[in-house]
Design a protein around this motif. Sequence first.
Motif, mmCIF file in Angstrom:
data_model
loop_
_atom_site.group_PDB
_atom_site.id
_atom_site.type_symbol
_atom_site.label_atom_id
_atom_site.label_comp_id
_atom_site.label_asym_id
_atom_site.label_seq_id
_atom_site.Cartn_x
_atom_site.Cartn_y
_atom_site.Cartn_z
ATOM 1 N N LEU A 117 9.689 19.087 -8.554
ATOM 2 C CA LEU A 117 8.501 18.716 -7.962
ATOM 3 C C LEU A 117 7.756 17.785 -8.841
ATOM 4 C CD1 LEU A 117 6.147 19.441 -5.877
ATOM 5 C CD2 LEU A 117 5.299 21.086 -7.444
ATOM 6 N N ILE A 118 7.727 17.618 -9.915
ATOM 7 C CA ILE A 118 6.788 16.510 -10.642
ATOM 8 C C ILE A 118 7.474 15.137 -10.278
ATOM 9 C CG2 ILE A 118 6.001 15.862 -12.785
ATOM 10 C CD1 ILE A 118 5.996 18.705 -13.762
ATOM 11 N N VAL A 119 8.782 15.185 -10.472
ATOM 12 C CA VAL A 119 9.581 13.948 -10.327
ATOM 13 C C VAL A 119 9.506 13.431 -9.014
ATOM 14 C CG1 VAL A 119 11.649 12.765 -10.174
ATOM 15 C CG2 VAL A 119 11.188 14.114 -12.120
ATOM 16 N N ALA A 120 9.416 14.253 -8.111
ATOM 17 C CA ALA A 120 9.382 13.815 -6.516
ATOM 18 C C ALA A 120 7.818 13.270 -6.229
ATOM 19 C CB ALA A 120 9.572 15.136 -5.750
ATOM 20 N N LEU A 127 4.903 5.989 -6.631
ATOM 21 C CA LEU A 127 5.294 4.980 -6.807
ATOM 22 C C LEU A 127 5.717 4.136 -5.459
ATOM 23 C CD1 LEU A 127 7.810 5.138 -9.560
ATOM 24 C CD2 LEU A 127 5.919 3.893 -9.740
ATOM 25 N N GLY A 128 6.038 5.145 -4.410
ATOM 26 C CA GLY A 128 6.493 4.567 -3.217
ATOM 27 C C GLY A 128 5.006 4.068 -2.398
ATOM 28 N N VAL A 129 4.279 4.945 -2.620
ATOM 29 C CA VAL A 129 2.733 4.645 -1.926
ATOM 30 C C VAL A 129 2.244 3.341 -2.622
ATOM 31 C CG1 VAL A 129 0.327 5.378 -1.716
ATOM 32 C CG2 VAL A 129 2.235 7.001 -1.230
ATOM 33 N N GLY A 130 2.441 3.320 -3.843
ATOM 34 C CA GLY A 130 1.938 1.863 -4.588
ATOM 35 C C GLY A 130 2.780 0.625 -4.300
ATOM 36 N N ALA A 131 4.122 0.781 -3.886
ATOM 37 C CA ALA A 131 4.891 -0.121 -3.650
ATOM 38 C C ALA A 131 4.600 -0.602 -1.880
ATOM 39 C CB ALA A 131 6.312 0.230 -3.560
ATOM 40 N N LEU A 132 4.468 0.351 -1.243
ATOM 41 C CA LEU A 132 4.079 0.309 0.202
ATOM 42 C C LEU A 132 2.652 -0.397 0.439
ATOM 43 C CD1 LEU A 132 4.865 0.884 3.221
ATOM 44 C CD2 LEU A 132 3.670 2.975 3.077
ATOM 45 N N ALA A 133 1.494 -0.088 -0.295
ATOM 46 C CA ALA A 133 0.288 -0.472 -0.301
ATOM 47 C C ALA A 133 0.325 -1.960 -0.563
ATOM 48 C CB ALA A 133 -0.679 0.248 -1.169
ATOM 49 N N SER A 134 1.371 -2.465 -1.715
ATOM 50 C CA SER A 134 1.267 -3.826 -2.113
ATOM 51 C C SER A 134 1.977 -4.547 -0.985
ATOM 52 C CB SER A 134 2.320 -3.836 -3.202
ATOM 53 O OG SER A 134 1.487 -3.238 -4.351
ATOM 54 N N ILE A 135 2.863 -4.017 -0.433
ATOM 55 C CA ILE A 135 3.829 -4.565 0.852
ATOM 56 C C ILE A 135 2.991 -4.865 2.078
ATOM 57 C CG2 ILE A 135 5.712 -4.590 2.376
ATOM 58 C CD1 ILE A 135 7.313 -3.022 0.263
ATOM 59 N N LEU A 136 2.192 -3.830 2.473
ATOM 60 C CA LEU A 136 1.430 -4.064 3.835
ATOM 61 C C LEU A 136 0.174 -4.638 3.545
ATOM 62 C CD1 LEU A 136 1.910 -0.290 5.043
ATOM 63 C CD2 LEU A 136 3.248 -2.299 5.728
ATOM 64 N N ALA A 137 -0.423 -4.601 2.322
ATOM 65 C CA ALA A 137 -1.537 -5.588 2.061
ATOM 66 C C ALA A 137 -1.524 -6.947 2.434
ATOM 67 C CB ALA A 137 -2.025 -5.430 0.736
ATOM 68 N N LYS A 188 1.865 -4.944 -9.820
ATOM 69 C CA LYS A 188 2.068 -4.132 -10.893
ATOM 70 C C LYS A 188 0.863 -2.894 -11.334
ATOM 71 C CE LYS A 188 4.449 -7.625 -13.641
ATOM 72 N NZ LYS A 188 4.352 -8.599 -14.859
ATOM 73 N N MET A 189 -0.337 -3.454 -10.889
ATOM 74 C CA MET A 189 -1.204 -2.353 -10.883
ATOM 75 C C MET A 189 -1.002 -1.387 -10.044
ATOM 76 S SD MET A 189 -4.167 -1.598 -12.520
ATOM 77 C CE MET A 189 -4.698 -3.160 -13.284
ATOM 78 N N ASN A 190 -0.768 -1.773 -8.750
ATOM 79 C CA ASN A 190 -0.532 -0.497 -7.589
ATOM 80 C C ASN A 190 0.445 0.381 -8.114
ATOM 81 O OD1 ASN A 190 -2.383 -1.706 -6.462
ATOM 82 N ND2 ASN A 190 -1.385 -2.809 -4.835
ATOM 83 N N LEU A 191 1.665 -0.327 -8.759
ATOM 84 C CA LEU A 191 2.754 0.787 -9.209
ATOM 85 C C LEU A 191 2.419 1.462 -10.072
ATOM 86 C CD1 LEU A 191 5.838 -1.872 -8.976
ATOM 87 C CD2 LEU A 191 5.245 0.043 -7.300
ATOM 88 N N GLY A 199 -0.080 4.309 -8.750
ATOM 89 C CA GLY A 199 0.676 5.177 -8.095
ATOM 90 C C GLY A 199 1.431 6.059 -8.993
ATOM 91 N N LEU A 200 1.926 5.414 -9.988
ATOM 92 C CA LEU A 200 3.080 6.255 -10.763
ATOM 93 C C LEU A 200 1.944 7.434 -11.293
ATOM 94 C CD1 LEU A 200 5.820 5.390 -13.331
ATOM 95 C CD2 LEU A 200 3.749 6.517 -14.124
ATOM 96 N N LEU A 201 0.777 6.920 -12.064
ATOM 97 C CA LEU A 201 -0.182 7.882 -12.596
ATOM 98 C C LEU A 201 -0.732 9.096 -11.743
ATOM 99 C CD1 LEU A 201 -2.122 5.612 -14.777
ATOM 100 C CD2 LEU A 201 -0.059 7.021 -15.468
#
Length: 471
Positions: free
Chosen positions: A16-19, A25-35, A176-179, A182-184
């Motif tokens: 669960l924690i890994v997921a 991370l995915g949300v951070g990457a998606l936010a960077s792509i869509l911004a 980098k900041m978004n990732l 998102g990770l944290l």
Amino acid sequence: MELRDYIRILHKSWALIVAATLAGLGVGALASILATPEYESRTQLYVSVRSDNSATGDLVQGTNFARQIVGSYVDVIKTSVVLDPVIEQLNLDMTSGELAQYVTTSSPLNTVLINISATSSDAEQAAQIANAVGASFKEVVQTKLEVTNADGKSPVQLTTTQKAVKATTPTSPNTKMNLALGLLVGLALGVGAAILRSVLDTRIHSLHDIEQITDKPLLGGIAFDPETKTRPLIVHADPRNPRAESFRSLRTNLQFLNVGGGTKSFVVTSAGPSEGKSTTSANLAISLAETGARVVLIEGDLRLPKVSEYMGIESGAGLTDVLIGKAELADVMHRWGRGQLYMLPAGRVPPNPSELLGSLAMDRVLEQLNGQFDYVLIDAPPALLVTDAAVVGKKTSGLIMVVASGSTKKQGFEAAVRTLETAGTNILGVIVTMLPTKGPDSYGYGSYGYGVEEVEPSKASKRKSAKGKRR
């Protein structure tokens, strides 16, 4: 909770924690792509005060005055008097209030410098806005804010020390900041969800959960076997199975419960149904008989008997018939297997099971069996549902509680223990069934199978069927 509790929770909920971390991370990457990329350009102005002579005192006084007015100038830059000419010059489709949101001004402490930054999705436009704001601000200061001298010159002079240039890389989004963020956030949510799930989970999973409810000793742990329904008597069906070995370990612990001598009669019960008390009673009886001891297994669950079904014995007549005087004890007992194991089925379901189990006739039956057998095991109904276990438990050496890992509720087990102790029943210990073979809640089954080829239950069944066909 203690530190080991948190470690166990993290170990148990690592998926669960890994997921959650990967999702962050995915949300951070998606936010960077869509911004939309944003570019920033900056111009810098130097504020000075003219002096009629070059005396040191006048120069210092002028510099101090410039420092005082710089703070006010920073606030003036984002007003309409400065921004309206910029909008008209660059033909921008926005108001001065909207443009002010894309303009940032600052002044380093104890300096006469003013920094003007402009942000836009167009790098060229960002540079144009910054330079235009700087030029407009100069004009406003020298023609409107500061009164000119007799010669027509303003005492305050603004000099551009750095012009805004077109940015080559965007300042936003910061991938980098978004990732990292998102990770944290994902990690924090995963750990929080794991702890919350553990706190809200009221089921018993491990020995530590039992220790928090009762101080009774743990007599043994029985591993979970998905084929329990098809092979309930694992000690007889597959003696080399790790689960069968766990019953032998339980047998050894049971032999130490009555070191001082006396009768060895035990009641096996559980808090609720479907926790494995009947299969535990049957397998424990078989393992005790393997040592050469004379064992009798009584089907004391007169309401919903299961042991006779597991052992393949006809339950037309049994304990109820003996208690009401319709049959003799020797006539309804069945010998099972090659050892000295005897089975006393429940018989017909009576309308008053509790009264029969608490009767003087039951005392005589137990007295007779204690004189003939080394061990007397009684499979009783769940303690929370009826009082049968408490009633018959007071007539024996003590009572053994069966708890199903991942199924039994803590509140239910605690209520059952409290009920039995209030009734004066001696609880000898606890047996945990359905324990996982791996993970933080396992009970050390890796050591079983020493010198034995470990075979999965399904594969073992296939091999047995193959041998039967060859015969």
